[in-house]
Scaffold this motif. Structure first.
Motif, short mmCIF file in Angstrom:
data_model
loop_
_atom_site.label_atom_id
_atom_site.label_comp_id
_atom_site.label_asym_id
_atom_site.label_seq_id
_atom_site.Cartn_x
_atom_site.Cartn_y
_atom_site.Cartn_z
N UNK A 11 0.85 -1.17 0.00
CA UNK A 11 0.00 0.00 0.00
C UNK A 11 0.90 1.23 0.00
N UNK A 12 0.63 2.20 -0.87
CA UNK A 12 1.45 3.42 -0.88
C UNK A 12 1.31 4.18 0.44
N UNK A 13 2.42 4.67 0.94
CA UNK A 13 2.44 5.43 2.19
C UNK A 13 3.06 6.79 1.91
N UNK A 14 2.37 7.85 2.36
CA UNK A 14 2.84 9.21 2.14
C UNK A 14 3.12 9.87 3.49
N UNK A 15 4.06 10.82 3.52
CA UNK A 15 4.26 11.60 4.74
C UNK A 15 3.04 12.48 5.01
N UNK A 16 2.90 12.90 6.25
CA UNK A 16 1.76 13.72 6.68
C UNK A 16 1.66 14.98 5.82
N UNK A 17 0.48 15.31 5.36
CA UNK A 17 0.15 16.48 4.55
C UNK A 17 0.72 16.45 3.13
N UNK A 18 1.26 15.34 2.69
CA UNK A 18 1.84 15.27 1.35
C UNK A 18 1.14 14.23 0.46
N UNK A 19 -0.09 13.92 0.75
CA UNK A 19 -0.83 12.98 -0.08
C UNK A 19 -1.21 13.66 -1.40
N UNK A 20 -1.28 12.91 -2.48
CA UNK A 20 -1.64 13.52 -3.77
C UNK A 20 -3.10 13.97 -3.80
N UNK A 21 -3.39 14.87 -4.72
CA UNK A 21 -4.77 15.34 -4.90
C UNK A 21 -5.64 14.17 -5.35
N UNK A 22 -6.90 14.23 -5.00
CA UNK A 22 -7.83 13.18 -5.38
C UNK A 22 -8.00 12.11 -4.32
N UNK B 94 1.18 8.80 7.07
CA UNK B 94 1.74 8.56 8.40
C UNK B 94 2.24 9.86 8.99
N UNK B 95 1.90 10.06 10.24
CA UNK B 95 2.38 11.23 10.98
C UNK B 95 3.28 10.71 12.09
N UNK B 96 4.56 11.08 12.08
CA UNK B 96 5.46 10.56 13.11
C UNK B 96 5.14 11.14 14.49
N UNK B 97 5.42 10.32 15.51
CA UNK B 97 5.28 10.76 16.90
C UNK B 97 6.58 10.43 17.61
N UNK B 98 6.85 11.12 18.70
CA UNK B 98 8.14 10.97 19.37
C UNK B 98 8.32 9.64 20.07
N UNK B 99 7.39 9.26 20.90
CA UNK B 99 7.61 8.10 21.77
C UNK B 99 6.78 6.88 21.42
N UNK B 100 5.92 7.00 20.45
CA UNK B 100 5.09 5.88 20.04
C UNK B 100 5.17 5.71 18.54
N UNK B 101 4.49 4.72 18.04
CA UNK B 101 4.46 4.49 16.60
C UNK B 101 3.74 5.62 15.88
N UNK B 102 3.90 5.71 14.59
CA UNK B 102 3.27 6.81 13.84
C UNK B 102 1.75 6.68 13.79
N UNK B 103 1.08 7.83 13.68
CA UNK B 103 -0.36 7.84 13.46
C UNK B 103 -0.60 7.54 11.99
#
Length: 108
Positions: free
Chosen positions: A1-12, A36-45
């Protein structure tokens, strides 16, 4: 499954909440990607993304659902101790309205 960094998903592509803000729902389509949104002490959201062009309109609220929702909200506002509508949702930690919670403290 394609994974994008937070706020960088393509349009549509949009999350469920973004679809809902547009008056849409996924409508049974499969998840096409995730952000995915990284977090400091836990896994990413992780938020799943759906295609906007395949999304369907939100189903309208039926009179029965509207009545059931009104009844449930009224039950959440009714104090079990005094039976009055508090005008706000009762705190689960208190379980009663504020005047009933403060009444034992005032009597002592």
């Amino acid at each position: 499954m394609p994974t994008y960094p937070w706020r960088l998903a393509p349009d549509g592509l949009a999350t469920r909440r973004q679809l809902r803000a547009l008056g849409l729902r996924p409508g049974g389509q499969p998840v096409v990607a995730q952000v995915e949104r990284p977090r400091r002490r836990r896994g990413p959201l992780v938020a799943f993304l759906y295609r906007i062009d395949l999304a369907k309109p939100v189903r309208p609220m039926t009179p029965g659902k509207c009545a059931a929702l009104a009844k449930a909200n009224a039950a959440r506002r009714t104090c079990p101790a005094c039976g009055r509508d508090a005008g706000y949702t009762l705190s689960t930690s208190l379980g009663v309205c504020v005047p009933c919670a403060d009444a034992p403290a005032l009597a002592a």
